[in-house]
Write a protein that holds these residues in place. Structure first.
Motif, PDB file in Angstrom:
ATOM      1  N   GLU A 119     -44.777 -28.964 -60.330  1.00  0.00           N
ATOM      2  CA  GLU A 119     -43.866 -27.856 -60.008  1.00  0.00           C
ATOM      3  C   GLU A 119     -42.581 -28.309 -59.330  1.00  0.00           C
ATOM      4  OE1 GLU A 119     -46.224 -25.209 -57.695  1.00  0.00           O
ATOM      5  OE2 GLU A 119     -47.505 -24.663 -59.383  1.00  0.00           O
ATOM      6  N   ASP A 120     -42.344 -29.609 -59.212  1.00  0.00           N
ATOM      7  CA  ASP A 120     -41.157 -30.131 -58.535  1.00  0.00           C
ATOM      8  C   ASP A 120     -40.001 -30.256 -59.535  1.00  0.00           C
ATOM      9  OD1 ASP A 120     -39.407 -31.166 -56.718  1.00  0.00           O
ATOM     10  OD2 ASP A 120     -40.445 -33.079 -56.456  1.00  0.00           O
ATOM     11  N   LEU A 121     -39.424 -29.106 -59.909  1.00  0.00           N
ATOM     12  CA  LEU A 121     -38.344 -29.057 -60.898  1.00  0.00           C
ATOM     13  C   LEU A 121     -37.014 -28.754 -60.235  1.00  0.00           C
ATOM     14  CD1 LEU A 121     -40.130 -26.969 -63.660  1.00  0.00           C
ATOM     15  CD2 LEU A 121     -39.941 -29.445 -63.491  1.00  0.00           C
ATOM     16  N   ARG A 122     -35.966 -29.321 -60.804  1.00  0.00           N
ATOM     17  CA  ARG A 122     -34.605 -29.083 -60.321  1.00  0.00           C
ATOM     18  C   ARG A 122     -33.683 -28.896 -61.523  1.00  0.00           C
ATOM     19  NH1 ARG A 122     -36.505 -33.496 -57.130  1.00  0.00           N
ATOM     20  NH2 ARG A 122     -36.825 -32.796 -54.998  1.00  0.00           N
ATOM     21  N   PRO A 123     -32.645 -28.069 -61.377  1.00  0.00           N
ATOM     22  CA  PRO A 123     -31.679 -27.946 -62.476  1.00  0.00           C
ATOM     23  C   PRO A 123     -31.020 -29.292 -62.756  1.00  0.00           C
ATOM     24  CG  PRO A 123     -31.353 -26.218 -60.858  1.00  0.00           C
ATOM     25  CD  PRO A 123     -32.326 -27.180 -60.272  1.00  0.00           C
ATOM     26  N   ASN A 124     -30.806 -29.584 -64.020  1.00  0.00           N
ATOM     27  CA  ASN A 124     -30.154 -30.823 -64.435  1.00  0.00           C
ATOM     28  C   ASN A 124     -28.671 -30.565 -64.601  1.00  0.00           C
ATOM     29  OD1 ASN A 124     -29.201 -32.784 -66.710  1.00  0.00           O
ATOM     30  ND2 ASN A 124     -31.074 -33.699 -65.906  1.00  0.00           N
ATOM     31  N   GLU A 125     -27.856 -31.568 -64.391  1.00  0.00           N
ATOM     32  CA  GLU A 125     -26.399 -31.399 -64.485  1.00  0.00           C
ATOM     33  C   GLU A 125     -25.886 -31.338 -65.917  1.00  0.00           C
ATOM     34  OE1 GLU A 125     -25.069 -35.978 -63.707  1.00  0.00           O
ATOM     35  OE2 GLU A 125     -25.658 -34.791 -61.977  1.00  0.00           O
ATOM     36  N   GLU A 126     -26.777 -31.449 -66.912  1.00  0.00           N
ATOM     37  CA  GLU A 126     -26.363 -31.367 -68.319  1.00  0.00           C
ATOM     38  C   GLU A 126     -25.915 -29.966 -68.723  1.00  0.00           C
ATOM     39  OE1 GLU A 126     -26.040 -33.681 -70.800  1.00  0.00           O
ATOM     40  OE2 GLU A 126     -26.274 -35.124 -69.174  1.00  0.00           O
ATOM     41  N   GLY A 127     -26.282 -28.961 -67.936  1.00  0.00           N
ATOM     42  CA  GLY A 127     -25.819 -27.619 -68.266  1.00  0.00           C
ATOM     43  C   GLY A 127     -26.925 -26.588 -68.275  1.00  0.00           C
ATOM     44  N   HIS A 128     -26.616 -25.443 -68.884  1.00  0.00           N
ATOM     45  CA  HIS A 128     -27.511 -24.285 -68.893  1.00  0.00           C
ATOM     46  C   HIS A 128     -28.836 -24.603 -69.581  1.00  0.00           C
ATOM     47  CE1 HIS A 128     -28.694 -20.142 -68.841  1.00  0.00           C
ATOM     48  NE2 HIS A 128     -28.950 -20.205 -70.127  1.00  0.00           N
ATOM     49  N   GLY A 129     -29.934 -24.301 -68.907  1.00  0.00           N
ATOM     50  CA  GLY A 129     -31.250 -24.495 -69.484  1.00  0.00           C
ATOM     51  C   GLY A 129     -31.815 -25.893 -69.345  1.00  0.00           C
ATOM     52  N   ALA A 130     -31.080 -26.807 -68.721  1.00  0.00           N
ATOM     53  CA  ALA A 130     -31.545 -28.184 -68.558  1.00  0.00           C
ATOM     54  C   ALA A 130     -32.203 -28.348 -67.196  1.00  0.00           C
ATOM     55  CB  ALA A 130     -30.380 -29.156 -68.692  1.00  0.00           C
ATOM     56  N   TRP A 131     -33.386 -28.970 -67.200  1.00  0.00           N
ATOM     57  CA  TRP A 131     -34.166 -29.168 -65.987  1.00  0.00           C
ATOM     58  C   TRP A 131     -34.640 -30.608 -65.911  1.00  0.00           C
ATOM     59  CZ3 TRP A 131     -34.647 -25.285 -62.499  1.00  0.00           C
ATOM     60  CH2 TRP A 131     -34.257 -24.031 -62.924  1.00  0.00           C
ATOM     61  N   GLU A 132     -34.942 -31.060 -64.701  1.00  0.00           N
ATOM     62  CA  GLU A 132     -35.524 -32.382 -64.524  1.00  0.00           C
ATOM     63  C   GLU A 132     -36.737 -32.278 -63.616  1.00  0.00           C
ATOM     64  OE1 GLU A 132     -32.703 -34.302 -61.123  1.00  0.00           O
ATOM     65  OE2 GLU A 132     -31.851 -34.133 -63.141  1.00  0.00           O
ATOM     66  N   CYS A 133     -37.731 -33.106 -63.916  1.00  0.00           N
ATOM     67  CA  CYS A 133     -38.967 -33.131 -63.152  1.00  0.00           C
ATOM     68  C   CYS A 133     -38.975 -34.384 -62.284  1.00  0.00           C
ATOM     69  CB  CYS A 133     -40.166 -33.133 -64.096  1.00  0.00           C
ATOM     70  SG  CYS A 133     -41.747 -33.267 -63.232  1.00  0.00           S
ATOM     71  N   ALA A 134     -39.120 -34.202 -60.978  1.00  0.00           N
ATOM     72  CA  ALA A 134     -39.135 -35.337 -60.064  1.00  0.00           C
ATOM     73  C   ALA A 134     -40.449 -36.099 -60.144  1.00  0.00           C
ATOM     74  CB  ALA A 134     -38.889 -34.863 -58.634  1.00  0.00           C
ATOM     75  N   ALA A 135     -41.527 -35.459 -60.590  1.00  0.00           N
ATOM     76  CA  ALA A 135     -42.833 -36.114 -60.634  1.00  0.00           C
ATOM     77  C   ALA A 135     -42.936 -37.127 -61.775  1.00  0.00           C
ATOM     78  CB  ALA A 135     -43.935 -35.073 -60.757  1.00  0.00           C
ATOM     79  N   CYS A 136     -42.509 -36.733 -62.982  1.00  0.00           N
ATOM     80  CA  CYS A 136     -42.647 -37.641 -64.131  1.00  0.00           C
ATOM     81  C   CYS A 136     -41.311 -38.224 -64.594  1.00  0.00           C
ATOM     82  CB  CYS A 136     -43.346 -36.940 -65.290  1.00  0.00           C
ATOM     83  SG  CYS A 136     -42.415 -35.609 -66.065  1.00  0.00           S
ATOM     84  N   ASN A 137     -40.233 -37.854 -63.909  1.00  0.00           N
ATOM     85  CA  ASN A 137     -38.901 -38.406 -64.180  1.00  0.00           C
ATOM     86  C   ASN A 137     -38.411 -38.095 -65.596  1.00  0.00           C
ATOM     87  OD1 ASN A 137     -36.692 -39.701 -63.099  1.00  0.00           O
ATOM     88  ND2 ASN A 137     -37.230 -41.652 -64.014  1.00  0.00           N
ATOM     89  N   ARG A 138     -38.742 -36.892 -66.097  1.00  0.00           N
ATOM     90  CA  ARG A 138     -38.279 -36.475 -67.420  1.00  0.00           C
ATOM     91  C   ARG A 138     -37.263 -35.350 -67.266  1.00  0.00           C
ATOM     92  NH1 ARG A 138     -44.098 -37.058 -69.240  1.00  0.00           N
ATOM     93  NH2 ARG A 138     -44.018 -38.695 -70.790  1.00  0.00           N
TER      94      ARG A 138
END
Length: 59
Positions: free
Chosen positions: A16-35
């Protein structure tokens, strides 16, 4: 439907450790698996779901 809906967990690892990604709308990054991933709402199905008496779905 809100355009600002956020995912509750990573589709790859389930964390559940998700953050918005700087690529734009709808992009997310996961801190746990680095995807990084992108989510997009495609639309509603025209026919919807049809349930049978057995409780399953029909195509």
């Amino acid at each position: 439907m809100s355009e600002r809906a956020a995912p509750f967990y990573c589709p790859y690892c389930g964390d559940e450790d998700l953050r918005p990604n700087e690529e734009g709308h709808g992009a997310w990054e996961c801190a746990a698996c680095n995807r990084a991933f992108r989510l997009k709402f495609l639309g509603l199905l025209a026919r919807g779901l049809q349930h049978t008496d057995a409780g399953g779905e029909q195509p």
